[in-house]
Design an enzyme around this catalytic site. Sequence first.
Site, PDB file in Angstrom:
ATOM      1  N   ARG A 143       0.833  -1.189   0.000  1.00  0.00           N
ATOM      2  CA  ARG A 143       0.000   0.000   0.000  1.00  0.00           C
ATOM      3  C   ARG A 143       0.877   1.253   0.000  1.00  0.00           C
ATOM      4  O   ARG A 143       0.585   2.231  -0.667  1.00  0.00           O
ATOM      5  CB  ARG A 143      -0.848  -0.040   1.271  1.00  0.00           C
ATOM      6  CG  ARG A 143      -2.045   0.845   1.230  1.00  0.00           C
ATOM      7  CD  ARG A 143      -2.901   0.508   2.435  1.00  0.00           C
ATOM      8  NE  ARG A 143      -4.024   1.399   2.518  1.00  0.00           N
ATOM      9  CZ  ARG A 143      -4.500   1.848   3.669  1.00  0.00           C
ATOM     10  NH1 ARG A 143      -3.950   1.489   4.792  1.00  0.00           N
ATOM     11  NH2 ARG A 143      -5.539   2.650   3.671  1.00  0.00           N
ATOM     12  N   ASP A 178     -19.430   5.879  -2.550  1.00  0.00           N
ATOM     13  CA  ASP A 178     -19.735   4.913  -1.488  1.00  0.00           C
ATOM     14  C   ASP A 178     -21.229   4.960  -1.139  1.00  0.00           C
ATOM     15  O   ASP A 178     -21.859   3.924  -0.916  1.00  0.00           O
ATOM     16  CB  ASP A 178     -18.874   5.200  -0.246  1.00  0.00           C
ATOM     17  CG  ASP A 178     -17.387   4.999  -0.535  1.00  0.00           C
ATOM     18  OD1 ASP A 178     -17.062   4.113  -1.345  1.00  0.00           O
ATOM     19  OD2 ASP A 178     -16.555   5.728   0.044  1.00  0.00           O
ATOM     20  N   ARG A 221     -23.254   3.168  -3.789  1.00  0.00           N
ATOM     21  CA  ARG A 221     -23.217   1.708  -3.605  1.00  0.00           C
ATOM     22  C   ARG A 221     -24.181   1.303  -2.495  1.00  0.00           C
ATOM     23  O   ARG A 221     -24.944   0.340  -2.636  1.00  0.00           O
ATOM     24  CB  ARG A 221     -21.778   1.268  -3.278  1.00  0.00           C
ATOM     25  CG  ARG A 221     -20.886   1.380  -4.499  1.00  0.00           C
ATOM     26  CD  ARG A 221     -19.468   0.939  -4.249  1.00  0.00           C
ATOM     27  NE  ARG A 221     -18.740   0.897  -5.523  1.00  0.00           N
ATOM     28  CZ  ARG A 221     -17.469   1.230  -5.668  1.00  0.00           C
ATOM     29  NH1 ARG A 221     -16.740   1.616  -4.631  1.00  0.00           N
ATOM     30  NH2 ARG A 221     -16.904   1.164  -6.862  1.00  0.00           N
ATOM     31  N   HIS A 235     -12.025   6.558   2.477  1.00  0.00           N
ATOM     32  CA  HIS A 235     -12.457   5.683   1.404  1.00  0.00           C
ATOM     33  C   HIS A 235     -11.791   4.331   1.645  1.00  0.00           C
ATOM     34  O   HIS A 235     -10.584   4.225   1.569  1.00  0.00           O
ATOM     35  CB  HIS A 235     -11.968   6.299   0.090  1.00  0.00           C
ATOM     36  CG  HIS A 235     -12.566   5.689  -1.122  1.00  0.00           C
ATOM     37  ND1 HIS A 235     -13.870   5.297  -1.211  1.00  0.00           N
ATOM     38  CD2 HIS A 235     -12.013   5.434  -2.326  1.00  0.00           C
ATOM     39  CE1 HIS A 235     -14.089   4.823  -2.421  1.00  0.00           C
ATOM     40  NE2 HIS A 235     -12.986   4.894  -3.108  1.00  0.00           N
TER      41      HIS A 235
END
Length: 313
Positions: free
Chosen positions: A88, A148, A151, A175
């Site tokens: 990451r 988001d 969704r 997020h």
Amino acid sequence: MRNKVSVIGSGHVGATTALHVAQKELADVALVDIIEGMPQGKALDLLEAGPVEGYDSRLAGSNSYESTANSDIVVITAGLPRKPGMSRDDLLLKNAGIVKQVTENVAKYSPEAILIVVSNPLDAMCQVAKHVSGFPRQRVLGMAGVLDSARFRTFIAQELKVSVESTHAFVLGGHGDTMVPLARYSTVAGIPITELISKDRLEAIIQRTRDGGAEVVKLLKEGSAYYAPAVSVVEMVESILKDKKKILPCAVYLEGEYGISNLFVGVPAKLGRGGMEEVLQINLTTDEKAQLQKSAASVQELTQVLMQNGYLK
Ligand code: APR
């Protein structure tokens, strides 16, 4: 005066954003990418869709930033997706380098623009864009919450077999894993979903929302979602250009709101011609507050890495 929107990174999200901006005739669009010929080709293709779709937006592609001069809004989608073997932090630093270089150029040619960052990891990339541009917080936003929430609304509508148009949902925080879908403030025709959906089913829906991006990535195998992200950007663009003052969940640089300072975190914000015109502070339960703090802490962790590597002060 015609509005101008520049989109930096003409990949999946960037090109789809350009299409919807044109379809809604919100602005002329300048597409930029580092790949030679690609933004030019996509812009031409989009221009040639105009007669069929009935839009007169002018679209042009380029590999340089002169074409973005005097933009009202610049959407930053440039970046790399994570590849096997990359941590990451690797992605963080790679994309920080890209977003830094993009922002320097964008700010040079459009010092009055409003920036909407899409590149991931979103909240950390917003920190870089704000730092490098030196723009006030009203003019640096991140797109995550609209997506988001979309969704979340999709799954609520499916569960209750109602129109998505009758749903309203709020997702706060960063997020990713730490996002905070707020069931109490999510409604169907004004009725809180906590009264309509059982606790177990709601938990499952909330978890699916948190994993929403990953679910698409897993199916696609290469790349990540772009249709829903692009239309989410365009909802923000429309609210700004038309000065609609919609209240949308966005990544915003907080200055004490929700007890958080100097960090980008997803909160409800009013979007109008001035960009981010107001942060709405809603009452949160102790548990929701704790979740938001956890989300902020994970953004803080990434900003720490960016500081150590000279991307932030
Ligand atoms: N300047 C301009 N464009 C760049 C640069 C740069 N320095 N570096 C990379 N790009 C371009 C790539 O050439 C590519 O065309 O950014 C584009 C990214 O497009 P895609 O790889 O198709 O990725 P996309 O699905 O559009 O996602 C873009 O949004 O949702 C986030 O996580 C996602 O960070 C990613 C971003």
